[in-house]
Design a protein around this motif. Structure first.
Motif, PDB file in Angstrom:
ATOM      1  N   ILE A 187       0.832  -1.200   0.000  1.00  0.00           N
ATOM      2  CA  ILE A 187       0.000   0.000   0.000  1.00  0.00           C
ATOM      3  C   ILE A 187       0.870   1.255   0.000  1.00  0.00           C
ATOM      4  O   ILE A 187       0.596   2.228  -0.713  1.00  0.00           O
ATOM      5  CB  ILE A 187      -0.942   0.002   1.225  1.00  0.00           C
ATOM      6  CG1 ILE A 187      -1.961  -1.144   1.104  1.00  0.00           C
ATOM      7  CG2 ILE A 187      -1.664   1.342   1.362  1.00  0.00           C
ATOM      8  CD1 ILE A 187      -2.804  -1.337   2.351  1.00  0.00           C
ATOM      9  N   LEU A 188       1.932   1.226   0.805  1.00  0.00           N
ATOM     10  CA  LEU A 188       2.793   2.408   0.925  1.00  0.00           C
ATOM     11  C   LEU A 188       3.639   2.657  -0.321  1.00  0.00           C
ATOM     12  O   LEU A 188       3.998   3.808  -0.611  1.00  0.00           O
ATOM     13  CB  LEU A 188       3.714   2.265   2.136  1.00  0.00           C
ATOM     14  CG  LEU A 188       3.088   2.472   3.520  1.00  0.00           C
ATOM     15  CD1 LEU A 188       4.138   2.256   4.600  1.00  0.00           C
ATOM     16  CD2 LEU A 188       2.508   3.879   3.628  1.00  0.00           C
ATOM     17  N   ASP A 189       3.989   1.599  -1.056  1.00  0.00           N
ATOM     18  CA  ASP A 189       4.866   1.753  -2.222  1.00  0.00           C
ATOM     19  C   ASP A 189       4.400   2.845  -3.188  1.00  0.00           C
ATOM     20  O   ASP A 189       5.137   3.809  -3.438  1.00  0.00           O
ATOM     21  CB  ASP A 189       5.013   0.413  -2.948  1.00  0.00           C
ATOM     22  CG  ASP A 189       6.277  -0.325  -2.551  1.00  0.00           C
ATOM     23  OD1 ASP A 189       7.159   0.297  -1.935  1.00  0.00           O
ATOM     24  OD2 ASP A 189       6.394  -1.527  -2.856  1.00  0.00           O
ATOM     25  N   VAL A 225       2.170   5.108  -2.810  1.00  0.00           N
ATOM     26  CA  VAL A 225       1.951   6.376  -2.109  1.00  0.00           C
ATOM     27  C   VAL A 225       3.251   7.152  -1.985  1.00  0.00           C
ATOM     28  O   VAL A 225       3.314   8.357  -2.278  1.00  0.00           O
ATOM     29  CB  VAL A 225       1.338   6.122  -0.712  1.00  0.00           C
ATOM     30  CG1 VAL A 225       1.263   7.425   0.078  1.00  0.00           C
ATOM     31  CG2 VAL A 225      -0.042   5.493  -0.837  1.00  0.00           C
ATOM     32  N   LEU A 226       4.309   6.463  -1.550  1.00  0.00           N
ATOM     33  CA  LEU A 226       5.577   7.137  -1.322  1.00  0.00           C
ATOM     34  C   LEU A 226       6.393   7.330  -2.604  1.00  0.00           C
ATOM     35  O   LEU A 226       7.127   8.311  -2.737  1.00  0.00           O
ATOM     36  CB  LEU A 226       6.400   6.366  -0.295  1.00  0.00           C
ATOM     37  CG  LEU A 226       5.778   6.233   1.103  1.00  0.00           C
ATOM     38  CD1 LEU A 226       6.685   5.420   2.023  1.00  0.00           C
ATOM     39  CD2 LEU A 226       5.520   7.606   1.707  1.00  0.00           C
ATOM     40  N   GLY A 275       3.718   9.683  -4.906  1.00  0.00           N
ATOM     41  CA  GLY A 275       3.080  10.785  -4.216  1.00  0.00           C
ATOM     42  C   GLY A 275       1.574  10.752  -4.403  1.00  0.00           C
ATOM     43  O   GLY A 275       1.083  10.796  -5.536  1.00  0.00           O
ATOM     44  N   ILE A 276       0.843  10.633  -3.329  1.00  0.00           N
ATOM     45  CA  ILE A 276      -0.620  10.615  -3.368  1.00  0.00           C
ATOM     46  C   ILE A 276      -1.136  11.507  -2.258  1.00  0.00           C
ATOM     47  O   ILE A 276      -0.618  11.480  -1.133  1.00  0.00           O
ATOM     48  CB  ILE A 276      -1.168   9.181  -3.210  1.00  0.00           C
ATOM     49  CG1 ILE A 276      -0.689   8.307  -4.388  1.00  0.00           C
ATOM     50  CG2 ILE A 276      -2.691   9.176  -3.139  1.00  0.00           C
ATOM     51  CD1 ILE A 276      -1.150   6.879  -4.314  1.00  0.00           C
ATOM     52  N   TRP A 277      -2.163  12.302  -2.578  1.00  0.00           N
ATOM     53  CA  TRP A 277      -2.759  13.227  -1.624  1.00  0.00           C
ATOM     54  C   TRP A 277      -1.690  14.249  -1.174  1.00  0.00           C
ATOM     55  O   TRP A 277      -1.110  14.933  -1.991  1.00  0.00           O
ATOM     56  CB  TRP A 277      -3.382  12.493  -0.440  1.00  0.00           C
ATOM     57  CG  TRP A 277      -4.456  11.545  -0.858  1.00  0.00           C
ATOM     58  CD1 TRP A 277      -5.567  11.839  -1.625  1.00  0.00           C
ATOM     59  CD2 TRP A 277      -4.499  10.145  -0.603  1.00  0.00           C
ATOM     60  NE1 TRP A 277      -6.296  10.693  -1.846  1.00  0.00           N
ATOM     61  CE2 TRP A 277      -5.671   9.637  -1.224  1.00  0.00           C
ATOM     62  CE3 TRP A 277      -3.683   9.252   0.098  1.00  0.00           C
ATOM     63  CZ2 TRP A 277      -6.039   8.309  -1.156  1.00  0.00           C
ATOM     64  CZ3 TRP A 277      -4.037   7.929   0.175  1.00  0.00           C
ATOM     65  CH2 TRP A 277      -5.206   7.461  -0.451  1.00  0.00           C
ATOM     66  N   VAL A 327       1.155  13.550   0.270  1.00  0.00           N
ATOM     67  CA  VAL A 327       2.493  12.960   0.294  1.00  0.00           C
ATOM     68  C   VAL A 327       3.238  13.327  -0.987  1.00  0.00           C
ATOM     69  O   VAL A 327       2.775  13.013  -2.091  1.00  0.00           O
ATOM     70  CB  VAL A 327       2.411  11.425   0.427  1.00  0.00           C
ATOM     71  CG1 VAL A 327       3.812  10.827   0.440  1.00  0.00           C
ATOM     72  CG2 VAL A 327       1.646  11.041   1.679  1.00  0.00           C
TER      73      VAL A 327
END
Length: 448
Positions: free
Chosen positions: A177-179, A181-182, A185-187, A189
């Motif tokens: 899940i974090l992959d 996002v980080l 970049g999502i939201w 982040v």
């Protein structure tokens, strides 16, 4: 949390009872590696090559921990087989202290000298930039990976493989899940690129370590007496290191030779590096289920030697060889027929596919031998006979694989394929050496 008595009952059932959760955990870990590669592959071929290069450097730095984990398995499984539970707990505390000390060394070296180490590969500048970004973040948080590894090793060594499996399940789902996002970049982040993949690994391992320590203190402290042995025991540390150091050397030789192979492959360009980054990660994923079987065999060897039943130890090894060898034979067929499709999945550009396919065609027929070598090496390490696998690794990698990788391409005119042939020959030599060493039976009388 429930351990299994590996000194009694049908060998196959005992082996599979321990191996099944380990195999599942390794598959889950492999899926995370594949997910990392998938997301990073959406950045650029240089990102793929850079991350692969950085992971190779981390493998070299982590050889100290690999050896420590092997020493922990040998001691904990032996004392648990003797029903000396408090001393098994004491071993864990000393291993965690040693792991922390070694983590500090790895963090300093990895964070301060990331670009310098990657530059040794003479890879393209864009590959070094991406690899350096990944390596620095992972190095700074390496203590979470190290201590989580040691705690998981302890659970496995007492025959409880379900607890680390459940922890790995939770943290790997979180990692996947974090992959994105980080990385992207999502939201709120910001995009971190390849550094995001490393950060996701560090964060999730820290979470897993917290769960593991909590379970140890709340469920096993009465039996293992962890809190009574929090002080450093230099004598026990020296004994652990006496067994662990040859394993460290063995892992170091393997990792350093892997780095040398990367340097050789880098001379063929970015696409060759990208291909090797793909096939090495996919190959590791394919091997991971067997690492569960090999670890189970090592634990059974240690516990049954502790219970003074070496015959059962040996029978466990042969059964593990049978199961792992059959599995890798199937993997070989899959890679031979679907290698191009696998490579293109991770590199949509298709530019590095030809290199990846040639690797699968040359090396995958030797996968059964890799399975045999892994099981025998783990078994000898589980018995505390860590010098023999070290010797086999030194010969097969430094005296066979690396020299041939330098000579064969020009001598035979095969180019990069000559490097793949060198790797296959090295596998053959190592397997034969380990087989002869195990058959000698001297490991049955090792005292640690």
């Amino acid at each position: 949390m429930k351990s299994i008595d590996l000194t009694k009952g049908p060998i196959t059932r005992s082996l599979l009872a321990i191996a099944a959760p380990l195999v599942a955990g390794n598959i889950l870990q492999g899926l995370v590696e594949v997910a990392d590669l998938f997301f990073v592959g959406r950045l650029s071929p240089a990102a793929i090559g850079g991350v692969g290069l950085a992971i190779s450097v981390i493998f070299v730095l982590m050889t100290l921990i690999i050896g420590l984990a092997g020493g922990t398995t040998a001691f904990v499984s032996r004392y648990y087989g003797e029903s000396n539970y408090p001393y098994a707990g004491r071993v864990l505390i000393q291993a965690l202290i040693l792991g922390f000390i070694l983590s500090v060394v790895i963090s300093v070296v990895g964070a301060l000298f990331a670009d310098e180490m990657l530059s040794l590969f003479q890879a393209p500048v864009d590959v070094i930039i991406e690899g350096g970004a990944y390596l620095r973040v992972l190095s700074l948080g390496i203590v979470t990976l190290v201590e989580f590894w040691i705690v998981s090793t302890f659970f496995q060594s007492i025959g409880d493989t379900k607890t680390p499996l459940l922890i790995i399940l939770v943290i790997n789902i979180l990692n996947i899940i974090l992959d994105p996002v980080l990385i992207f970049g999502i939201w709120l982040v910001p995009p971190m690129g390849v550094s995001g993949a490393a950060a996701a690994t560090v964060i999730t391992r820290a979470f897993g370590l917290g769960i593991g320590v909590f379970l140890l203190l709340t469920r096993l402290n009465a039996q293992m007496e962890f809190t009574r042995h929090l002080e450093a025991d230099l004598s026990l540390m020296r004994r652990i290191l006496r067994v662990a150091v040859p394993n460290m050397v063995q892992s170091g030789v393997r990792s350093v030779s892997y780095l040398v192979m990367y340097v050789i492959i880098a001379s063929y360009g970015t696409l060759a590096l990208s291909a090797f980054g793909i096939v090495s990660r996919i190959e590791m994923f394919a091997l991971m289920p067997g690492f569960g079987l090999a670890t189970a065999a090592a634990v059974m060897v240690g516990q049954n030697l502790g219970a003074e039943n070496p015959d059962r130890s040996e029978q466990s090894v042969w059964k593990a060889l049978e199961l792992y060898g059959g599995f890798m034979a199937i993997i070989t067929v899959l890679f031979l027929f679907f290698g191009a499709d696998i490579a293109q999945f991770f590199d949509p550009s298709g530019l590095s596919d030809a290199y990846a396919v040639s690797y699968f065609q040359i090396v995958s027929p030797f996968y059964v031998l890799i399975a045999i070598a892994i099981v025998l090496s783990f078994a000898l390490n589980g018995a505390g006979d860590t010098k023999k696998p070290m010797y086999a690794t030194l010969v097969s990698y430094f005296l066979v694989q690396v020299p041939l990788a330098l000579i064969l391409p020009a001598l035979t005119g095969t180019g990069l394929a000559g490097v793949w042939y060198a790797m296959a020959i090295g596998i053959l030599v190592q397997t034969v050496a380990l087989y002869l060493m195990f058959r000698s039976g001297k490991w049955r009388n090792i005292r640690i």
